[in-house]
Enzyme design. Structure first.
Site, PDB file in Angstrom:
ATOM      1  N   GLU A 188     -76.781  62.695  21.859  1.00  0.00           N
ATOM      2  CA  GLU A 188     -76.890  63.459  20.614  1.00  0.00           C
ATOM      3  C   GLU A 188     -77.013  62.446  19.495  1.00  0.00           C
ATOM      4  O   GLU A 188     -76.093  61.671  19.238  1.00  0.00           O
ATOM      5  CB  GLU A 188     -75.665  64.355  20.433  1.00  0.00           C
ATOM      6  N   CYS A 222     -73.976  64.632  11.191  1.00  0.00           N
ATOM      7  CA  CYS A 222     -75.347  64.525  11.688  1.00  0.00           C
ATOM      8  C   CYS A 222     -76.186  65.734  11.304  1.00  0.00           C
ATOM      9  O   CYS A 222     -77.413  65.676  11.358  1.00  0.00           O
ATOM     10  CB  CYS A 222     -75.358  64.303  13.200  1.00  0.00           C
TER      11      CYS A 222
END
Length: 460
Positions: free
Chosen positions: A226, A260
């Site tokens: 990720e 993020c």
């Protein structure tokens, strides 16, 4: 002699943790220990593993204030926000159990059987921005599936990892099933080169791409990466300007821009409406309360380090050199940053993710151009639309290329019962969160019969 690593609180400059980094030999010993315990752990019942995970959740709840303090002191996150992270850590167990049953079912008929098996030893690399919640989201589903784990937290945020390991031990997890190795690049490199069966990573695209290249030609090692995003947020009329500005502010600047899913690119219409949104954001930037993690009534704390703050200032200068026009410059005081805005509509700026409270403004003449600018990125984690017309949402939603697409919500909003990930440089098509069970076990299919019956044969 082992290298010593120190965690320095970015808000105060105090050393809040100090310890020895795991050597190469210690890392390989931890992996060997995980390997030795894998067989017994993987053969325990799922219910037994789930009971230990539930006990872990209770231990996390009991230590939630210690966890929140560790998070805040390590990386500067406001205490109110660190407390929400500690709560999410405890809640992750029930979600992961439900996910395991849904995503990795066991089925048996008279003639077929479907089960799911663990991979083996999983290496978990944790990030600094959610040092408890994000590695927790890899560790819990890994252990539920029957894997053993070697966990290397970020060297910037080592404290909460020790509390997590203590909670698992107190919950009854057998020794060697979860193994903690503290350290920086050298420790991580040793873990990459050890005999692991999977690598579960949350962090930058640069590091994730390096890991992907490192394991090229080794399909037996499962990778779940990720890697963040250069996320767009589109605002279109009609919408209340104050509501839109609040959503944009939250999207870009929560956690000092160190999520993020934070909006990095704000895509606005040309003309008076876009001007009003920019003005509303400037007003919020001017008055937002920023301070030490333990101060009352603050929205933002520091970024993770003074070096990270300096890097943000350098990135801003790079955008200006590329043709960007500053709307409101970043203001730095040590590791503290007051948010900034820059117009890059006609600038040739790099497609990079910056972990800081800084948004690039892009003005567009119409919705199709806005969508095209939103999709003009190598990443694909999160995207958002703020607009009160459902027809605009219905048009934009299937055209926005991102794993998370939110409507009239901050881009940072992610549901625990949904997958978390995206295409492009945002990952390798193994989304986390509710879908983490998918990469923690592999399916085993079988044809079965309780009685051995020879097949019909020809030629006899």
């Amino acid at each position: 002699m082992s290298n010593i690593i120190k965690s320095i609180c970015p808000a105060t400059g105090d050393i809040v943790w100090e310890g020895a980094a795991a050597s190469e030999a210690e890392v390989h010993a931890a992996v060997a220990k995980a390997r030795a315990t894998f067989a017994d752990w993987s053969l325990t019942s799922f219910d037994h593993r789930a009971d230990i995970a539930k006990a872990y959740a209770e231990k996390v709840k009991a230590k939630s204030e210690d966890i929140a303090l560790a998070i805040s002191r390590d990386m500067g996150k406001p205490l109110w926000e660190a407390r929400t992270e500690a709560g999410a850590m405890a809640n992750k167990v029930a979600v992961s159990i439900a996910s395991y049953h849904e995503r990795t079912p066991t089925r048996r008929t008279d003639t077929t059987q479907l089960t799911h098996r663990p991979h083996g030893v999983m290496a978990v690399f944790g990030p600094f921005n959610f040092p408890g919640h994000l590695p927790n989201g890899h560790i819990i589903p890994s252990l539920l599936a029957g894997n053993t784990v070697v966990f290397k937290p970020s060297e910037l945020t080592p404290q909460v990892a020790e509390i997590m390991a203590q909670c698992w031990a107190e919950a009854g997890l057998p020794d060697g099933v979860l193994n903690l190795v503290q350290g920086a690049r050298e420790t991580g490199g040793a873990l990459l080169n050890a005999e692991i069966d999977g690598l579960l990573f949350t962090g930058s695209a640069t590091t994730g791409a390096f890991f992907h290249k490192h394991f090229a030609g080794r399909p037996e090692v499962i990778l779940a990466l990720e890697m963040g995003g250069n996320n767009p947020l589109i605002i279109r009329e009609p919408v209340d300007i104050d509501a839109a500005a609040d959503l944009a502010f939250m999207s870009g600047f929560i956690t000092a821009g160190q999520r993020c899913t934070c909006a990095r690119r704000l895509i606005l219409p040309e003309g008076a409406f876009g001007d009003a949104i920019v003005a509303a954001l400037e007003a919020r930037i001017a008055k937002v309360k920023i301070g030490r993690w333990d101060e009352e009534d603050i929205f933002m704390g520091s970024v993770v380090s003074e070096g990270a703050a300096k890097a943000a200032i350098e990135f801003e200068a790079k955008l200006k050199a590329a043709g960007g026009t500053s709307i409101r410059a970043l203001e730095r005081d040590g590791a503290f940053l007051r948010p900034g805005l820059i117009d890059v509509t006609n600038a040739d700026v790099p497609d990079e993710e910056l972990f800081a409270p800084f948004m690039q403004v892009i003005r567009t003449p119409d919705l199709d151009t806005a969508i095209a600018r939103a999709n003009a990125t190598r990443f694909g984690l999160a995207s958002g639309l703020i607009c009160d017309q459902s027809s605009v949402w219905d048009y934009a939603n299937p055209r926005l290329r991102a794993g998370i697409v939110n409507w009239n919500k901050p881009t940072t909003g992610a549901a625990s019962n949904m997958p978390f990930g995206g295409p492009g440089l945002s990952g390798n098509h193994r989304p986390a969160a509710y879908y983490a069970a998918d990469y923690c076990a592999w399916p085993q299919a079988g044809q079965v019969s309780e009685v051995a019956v020879g097949p019909a044969m020809r030629g006899f």
